[in-house]
Design an enzyme around this catalytic site. Structure first.
Site, PDB file in Angstrom:
ATOM      1  N   MET A 142       0.926  -1.155  -0.010  1.00 30.40           N
ATOM      2  CA  MET A 142      -0.197  -0.007   0.073  1.00 30.40           C
ATOM      3  C   MET A 142       0.955   1.395   0.132  1.00 30.40           C
ATOM      4  O   MET A 142       0.224   2.231   0.409  1.00 30.40           O
ATOM      5  CB  MET A 142      -0.912   0.008   1.230  1.00 30.40           C
ATOM      6  N   GLY A 143       2.084   1.294  -0.187  1.00 31.89           N
ATOM      7  CA  GLY A 143       3.055   2.452  -0.575  1.00 31.89           C
ATOM      8  C   GLY A 143       3.557   2.550   0.953  1.00 31.89           C
ATOM      9  O   GLY A 143       3.481   1.882   1.851  1.00 31.89           O
ATOM     10  N   LEU A 191       6.831   3.103   1.414  1.00 34.37           N
ATOM     11  CA  LEU A 191       7.780   2.030   1.482  1.00 34.37           C
ATOM     12  C   LEU A 191       9.097   2.069   2.622  1.00 34.37           C
ATOM     13  O   LEU A 191       9.378   3.215   2.611  1.00 34.37           O
ATOM     14  CB  LEU A 191       8.303   1.668   0.102  1.00 34.37           C
ATOM     15  N   HIS A 195       9.754  -3.251   3.069  1.00 35.55           N
ATOM     16  CA  HIS A 195       9.160  -3.471   1.988  1.00 35.55           C
ATOM     17  C   HIS A 195      10.509  -3.910   0.998  1.00 35.55           C
ATOM     18  O   HIS A 195      10.266  -4.810   0.055  1.00 35.55           O
ATOM     19  CB  HIS A 195       8.537  -2.469   1.352  1.00 35.55           C
ATOM     20  N   GLU A 222       5.832 -11.564   7.105  1.00 34.75           N
ATOM     21  CA  GLU A 222       5.134 -12.524   8.188  1.00 34.75           C
ATOM     22  C   GLU A 222       4.532 -11.575   9.107  1.00 34.75           C
ATOM     23  O   GLU A 222       3.921 -12.154   9.952  1.00 34.75           O
ATOM     24  CB  GLU A 222       6.246 -13.554   8.722  1.00 34.75           C
ATOM     25  N   LYS A 223       5.054 -10.440   9.372  1.00 35.76           N
ATOM     26  CA  LYS A 223       4.364  -9.370  10.198  1.00 35.76           C
ATOM     27  C   LYS A 223       2.803  -9.547  10.257  1.00 35.76           C
ATOM     28  O   LYS A 223       2.148  -9.478  11.253  1.00 35.76           O
ATOM     29  CB  LYS A 223       4.812  -7.873  10.177  1.00 35.76           C
ATOM     30  N   SER A 266       6.930  -0.954  10.222  1.00 36.62           N
ATOM     31  CA  SER A 266       5.344  -0.506   9.669  1.00 36.62           C
ATOM     32  C   SER A 266       5.165   0.717   9.006  1.00 36.62           C
ATOM     33  O   SER A 266       5.833   1.695   9.722  1.00 36.62           O
ATOM     34  CB  SER A 266       4.385  -0.907  10.755  1.00 36.62           C
TER      35      SER A 266
END
Length: 307
Positions: free
Chosen positions: A33-34, A36, A40, A161-162, A198
């Site tokens: 969803m950007g 980044l 990412h 995996e988060k 995040s």
């Protein structure tokens, strides 16, 4: 190793995406969803490893309105496209798919609901943990991922995996619907103090940023106590949170790796996941950690991407 900086093809429409994917070779896909960050970037590197230099790595940047309930942070979710494009270029991404909402949902979306006839039902697993706290969230996630899979047609897709429940549901969808895509789960990328990376971390002020590390501490306390059994592991995680300021806990649970509920007398040697969600200020964060019931913890630093 990061490749030399490239200039990815930017596709805004389905037709432009199809044209950008015209080269031969395997295709690896990283949906985002950007906003980044290094997490990412680690997913992009994993994607490249999957297809090699002759394959194509595609990254989507799309803030999916269908997975946000009314009152959630859809409007303020960070949108940093120019910076995101720089990250993709540094990681050697071949195609960035950045569609509009109308391109993905021609039928439109209003208040988290699309007028399109078909969406993807996540089943019972979509109603627990994150699904219990965010009704309809996983219907939105699986619907957009299914659409993106149909448009990109990847051989392999990489997820962090988060977002462990999301990863589990996507694997189920791919298996149950016979989509024929390899799903790779990449380990969680963390800050030096253990906080899972995040896009929402940027909402935290300095005090909240320090408080947020309690989520990872609670998971590690649970893992440390897991050799004493399920109940001891859960109690250790809860005790850590009780000592921590600024944490508004949503849930802390220990479940089987497929997210089935575990009995209190779970058999020693049972692989499990401790999962947590909490608000720090107004920011909702999630995290998880692998552990084994009845065996000492063997924790190592890990790197995983997150949305």
């Amino acid at each position: 190793m990061t490749t030399a900086t490239t200039t990815p093809i930017v596709a805004r429409t389905r037709a432009e995406l199809a044209a950008g994917l015209s080269r031969p070779g395997r295709v690896a896909f990283v949906p985002t969803m950007g906003a980044l960050h290094e997490g990412h970037a680690s997913l992009m590197r994993s994607a490249r490893d999957q297809v090699g230099p002759d394959g194509s790595v595609v990254v989507s940047i799309f803030v999916n309105p269908l997975q946000f309930a009314p009152g959630e942070d859809l409007d303020r979710y960070p949108r940093t496209f120019d910076d995101d494009l720089d990250v993709c270029g540094r990681e050697g991404v071949d195609v960035v798919f950045a569609p509009t909402v109308s391109e993905v949902y021609p039928g439109g979306v209003s208040a988290g609901i699309t007028t399109e006839s078909v969406t993807v039902d996540p089943g019972p697993l979509g109603d627990v943990l994150e699904g219990a706290s965010r009704p309809g969230h996983f219907r939105g996630v699986l619907t957009v991922v299914a659409k993106l899979f149909g448009l990109v047609r990847p051989d392999v897709a990489v997820f962090g995996e988060k977002d462990y429940q999301q990863l589990a549901l996507i694997r189920l969808m791919v298996s149950d619907l016979c989509l024929g895509i390899e799903i790779v789960g990449a380990p969680t990328d963390r800050e030096p103090d253990g906080l899972a990376r995040s896009s929402r971390n940027r909402y935290l002020d300095p005090v909240q940023r320090e408080q947020a590390v309690a989520l990872n501490r609670a998971l590690r306390r649970a893992a440390d106590a897991a050799d004493q059994g399920y109940a001891a592991a859960l109690a250790a995680g809860q005790a850590e949170l009780q000592r921590s300021a600024g944490i508004d806990l949503d849930y802390l649970e220990i479940r089987a790796t497929d997210l089935a509920e575990l009995p209190v007398d779970a058999t020693p040697g049972t692989s499990a996941r401790a999962l947590i969600a909490a608000r720090v200020g107004t920011t909702r964060l999630i995290d998880n950690l692998a552990l084994t019931i009845g065996e000492p913890a063997t924790l190592t630093s890990s790197t995983e991407g997150s949305n």
